[in-house]
Design a protein around this motif. Structure first.
Motif, mmCIF file in Angstrom:
data_model
loop_
_atom_site.group_PDB
_atom_site.id
_atom_site.type_symbol
_atom_site.label_atom_id
_atom_site.label_comp_id
_atom_site.label_asym_id
_atom_site.label_seq_id
_atom_site.Cartn_x
_atom_site.Cartn_y
_atom_site.Cartn_z
ATOM 1 N N LYS A 200 0.810 -1.213 0.000
ATOM 2 C CA LYS A 200 0.000 0.000 0.000
ATOM 3 C C LYS A 200 0.850 1.274 0.000
ATOM 4 C CE LYS A 200 -4.260 -1.543 2.330
ATOM 5 N NZ LYS A 200 -5.223 -0.980 1.377
ATOM 6 N N ARG A 201 1.976 1.227 0.661
ATOM 7 C CA ARG A 201 2.799 2.429 0.796
ATOM 8 C C ARG A 201 3.960 2.461 -0.180
ATOM 9 N NH1 ARG A 201 3.144 2.902 7.447
ATOM 10 N NH2 ARG A 201 0.886 2.944 7.812
ATOM 11 N N LYS A 202 3.848 1.722 -1.279
ATOM 12 C CA LYS A 202 4.920 1.723 -2.272
ATOM 13 C C LYS A 202 5.105 3.140 -2.823
ATOM 14 C CE LYS A 202 6.421 -0.638 -6.488
ATOM 15 N NZ LYS A 202 7.769 -0.931 -5.961
ATOM 16 N N ARG A 203 6.336 3.604 -2.841
ATOM 17 C CA ARG A 203 6.626 4.980 -3.228
ATOM 18 C C ARG A 203 6.281 5.228 -4.689
ATOM 19 N NH1 ARG A 203 12.549 7.951 -2.697
ATOM 20 N NH2 ARG A 203 11.768 10.094 -2.581
ATOM 21 N N TYR A 204 5.673 6.367 -4.936
ATOM 22 C CA TYR A 204 5.281 6.810 -6.275
ATOM 23 C C TYR A 204 4.293 5.864 -6.955
ATOM 24 C CZ TYR A 204 9.275 9.925 -5.635
ATOM 25 O OH TYR A 204 10.153 10.849 -5.138
ATOM 26 N N VAL A 205 3.486 5.171 -6.154
ATOM 27 C CA VAL A 205 2.438 4.304 -6.690
ATOM 28 C C VAL A 205 1.136 4.600 -5.955
ATOM 29 C CG1 VAL A 205 1.638 1.935 -7.012
ATOM 30 C CG2 VAL A 205 4.062 2.476 -7.317
ATOM 31 N N GLN A 206 0.072 4.761 -6.706
ATOM 32 C CA GLN A 206 -1.277 4.881 -6.160
ATOM 33 C C GLN A 206 -2.177 3.936 -6.945
ATOM 34 O OE1 GLN A 206 -2.799 8.079 -3.918
ATOM 35 N NE2 GLN A 206 -1.166 6.804 -3.090
ATOM 36 N N ALA A 207 -3.238 3.455 -6.330
ATOM 37 C CA ALA A 207 -4.138 2.543 -7.015
ATOM 38 C C ALA A 207 -5.533 2.665 -6.420
ATOM 39 C CB ALA A 207 -3.633 1.104 -6.911
ATOM 40 N N GLY A 234 0.547 14.609 -1.842
ATOM 41 C CA GLY A 234 1.980 14.363 -1.818
ATOM 42 C C GLY A 234 2.427 13.060 -2.429
ATOM 43 N N ALA A 235 1.486 12.280 -2.990
ATOM 44 C CA ALA A 235 1.863 10.991 -3.575
ATOM 45 C C ALA A 235 2.807 11.165 -4.756
ATOM 46 C CB ALA A 235 0.615 10.234 -4.014
ATOM 47 N N PHE A 236 2.572 12.217 -5.539
ATOM 48 C CA PHE A 236 3.413 12.498 -6.692
ATOM 49 C C PHE A 236 3.878 13.947 -6.609
ATOM 50 C CE2 PHE A 236 0.261 9.313 -8.072
ATOM 51 C CZ PHE A 236 1.130 8.257 -8.300
ATOM 52 N N LYS A 237 5.160 14.173 -6.716
ATOM 53 C CA LYS A 237 5.729 15.506 -6.571
ATOM 54 C C LYS A 237 5.347 16.390 -7.757
ATOM 55 C CE LYS A 237 7.811 14.239 -2.814
ATOM 56 N NZ LYS A 237 7.333 14.707 -1.497
ATOM 57 N N SER A 238 4.988 17.631 -7.469
ATOM 58 C CA SER A 238 4.502 18.538 -8.508
ATOM 59 C C SER A 238 5.564 18.877 -9.541
ATOM 60 C CB SER A 238 3.961 19.824 -7.869
ATOM 61 O OG SER A 238 4.973 20.459 -7.114
ATOM 62 N N HIS A 239 6.840 18.777 -9.163
ATOM 63 C CA HIS A 239 7.895 19.128 -10.112
ATOM 64 C C HIS A 239 8.245 17.966 -11.047
ATOM 65 C CE1 HIS A 239 10.106 17.142 -6.833
ATOM 66 N NE2 HIS A 239 10.991 16.812 -7.744
ATOM 67 N N ARG A 240 7.667 16.792 -10.802
ATOM 68 C CA ARG A 240 7.932 15.631 -11.650
ATOM 69 C C ARG A 240 6.878 15.526 -12.745
ATOM 70 N NH1 ARG A 240 11.234 11.695 -9.073
ATOM 71 N NH2 ARG A 240 10.216 10.063 -10.295
ATOM 72 N N PRO A 241 7.171 14.771 -13.810
ATOM 73 C CA PRO A 241 6.155 14.556 -14.843
ATOM 74 C C PRO A 241 4.917 13.868 -14.262
ATOM 75 C CG PRO A 241 8.326 13.848 -15.600
ATOM 76 C CD PRO A 241 8.451 14.131 -14.134
ATOM 77 N N ALA A 242 3.793 14.019 -14.949
ATOM 78 C CA ALA A 242 2.566 13.353 -14.518
ATOM 79 C C ALA A 242 2.769 11.839 -14.515
ATOM 80 C CB ALA A 242 1.413 13.721 -15.440
ATOM 81 N N PRO A 243 2.177 11.127 -13.570
ATOM 82 C CA PRO A 243 2.331 9.667 -13.545
ATOM 83 C C PRO A 243 1.622 9.006 -14.731
ATOM 84 C CG PRO A 243 0.678 10.347 -11.966
ATOM 85 C CD PRO A 243 1.314 11.606 -12.482
#
Length: 299
Positions: A200-207, A234-243
């Motif tokens: 569940k807490r895998k970094r940079y992953v949401q489901a 905060g799951a995905f950093k705003s300065h990074r590309p969209a997931p």
């Protein structure tokens, strides 16, 4: 059968209309997909599910999704039907892959045809509730999520509605129970789903999952239902590309008096979330549908 052996890039999505037009249905449509160069030292594991289906109601509605001939550089993806009168006008699929023997993400498959003969199904396999317990090869160190995607359906048409649902219960760090069910007057000869398990807490992953019932009632069918998903803060950093968001169907509930036409779509993806739609077209009636998604915020 129509096959395209010219490799296409690994986008996570395949549609039969990349190979042939909807107006020229055939039993099997496939193509080769190129995997990222020099990324895998051995063939990766893949999981795949239906993103859309367009099937004739003149015979049992049948569709199957296969990913095979997997190497370190490519694989073949196929969308197919079978039987004398079953017609697959078009379909599309979503897939996800990971390195073989990865321990932080597990893939698996549940097919009702693999259930033992004494499970209670009839000779043709028709049964309303089907389930199987899965035990992970190695227990997760923390709680996990399970994503379920439909990848085979075999249902009666005519006066019977098209109803099928794939889902997981009893989820623990050591395993879970997979289900493929129908209900009401629907007749399910068989079905299959892939499952994807990860912490569940895998970094940079949401489901998660969504369905038409989040927006409207079953008794108010409309051609297209839309809404949005917001990622955890905060799951995905705003300065990074969209997931990358990969999504496939896990539930269908449609009138059986017309062709089975259903699709899920996601768009407007950014680091905060995305918009989704579940839809049908022409004279088909979509009472309800649902899908599961996984968002990956790393290359």
């Amino acid at each position: 059968m129509v096959h395209l052996d010219t490799p296409c890039p690994d986008t996570g999505i395949f549609t039969t209309e990349e190979v042939r037009p909807r107006s020229k249905p055939c039993k099997s449509t496939s193509r080769i997909v190129s995997l990222p160069r020099n990324h895998y030292k051995e063939p990766p594991n893949l999981a795949a599910g239906f993103r859309s289906l367009d099937l004739s109601s003149e015979a049992p509605v049948r569709a199957n999704l296969v990913a095979d001939k997997i190497t370190t550089d490519s694989f073949r993806i196929t969308l197919e039907t079978w039987g004398d009168r079953s017609i697959l006008y078009s379909a599309s699929a979503t897939w996800i892959e990971h390195k073989a023997n990865a321990k932080d993400c597990l893939f698996g498959q549940f097919d009702t045809h693999d259930l033992p003969a004494n499970h209670g199904a009839s000779k043709r396999g028709a049964q309303q509730e089907n389930s199987r317990n899965f035990t992970f090869p190695q227990a997760f160190k923390e709680d996990c999520d399970i994503i379920c995607w439909l990848n085979r359906i075999d249902m009666a048409s005519g006066d019977r509605n098209y109803r099928i649902r794939a889902y997981a219960t009893n989820i623990s760090r050591t395993g879970f129970t997979a289900h493929i069910d129908t209900w009401g007057d629907s007749l399910l000869f068989g079905g299959a789903m892939c499952w994807i398990a990860f912490p569940k807490r895998k970094r940079y992953v949401q489901a998660g999952s969504f369905q038409t019932g989040d927006v409207r009632s079953w008794s108010n069918p409309i051609p297209e239902t839309k809404s949005q998903v917001k990622f955890e803060a905060g799951a995905f950093k705003s300065h990074r590309p969209a997931p990358t968001v990969l999504c496939a169907l896990n539930m269908i509930d449609m009138a059986g008096n017309a062709d089975l036409r259903v699709a899920v779509d996601v768009r407007d993806i950014d680091t905060q979330g995305f918009r989704w739609s579940l839809k049908t077209f022409e004279d088909s009636t979509l009472y309800a549908a649902g899908a599961s998604w996984i968002a990956l915020g790393f290359a």
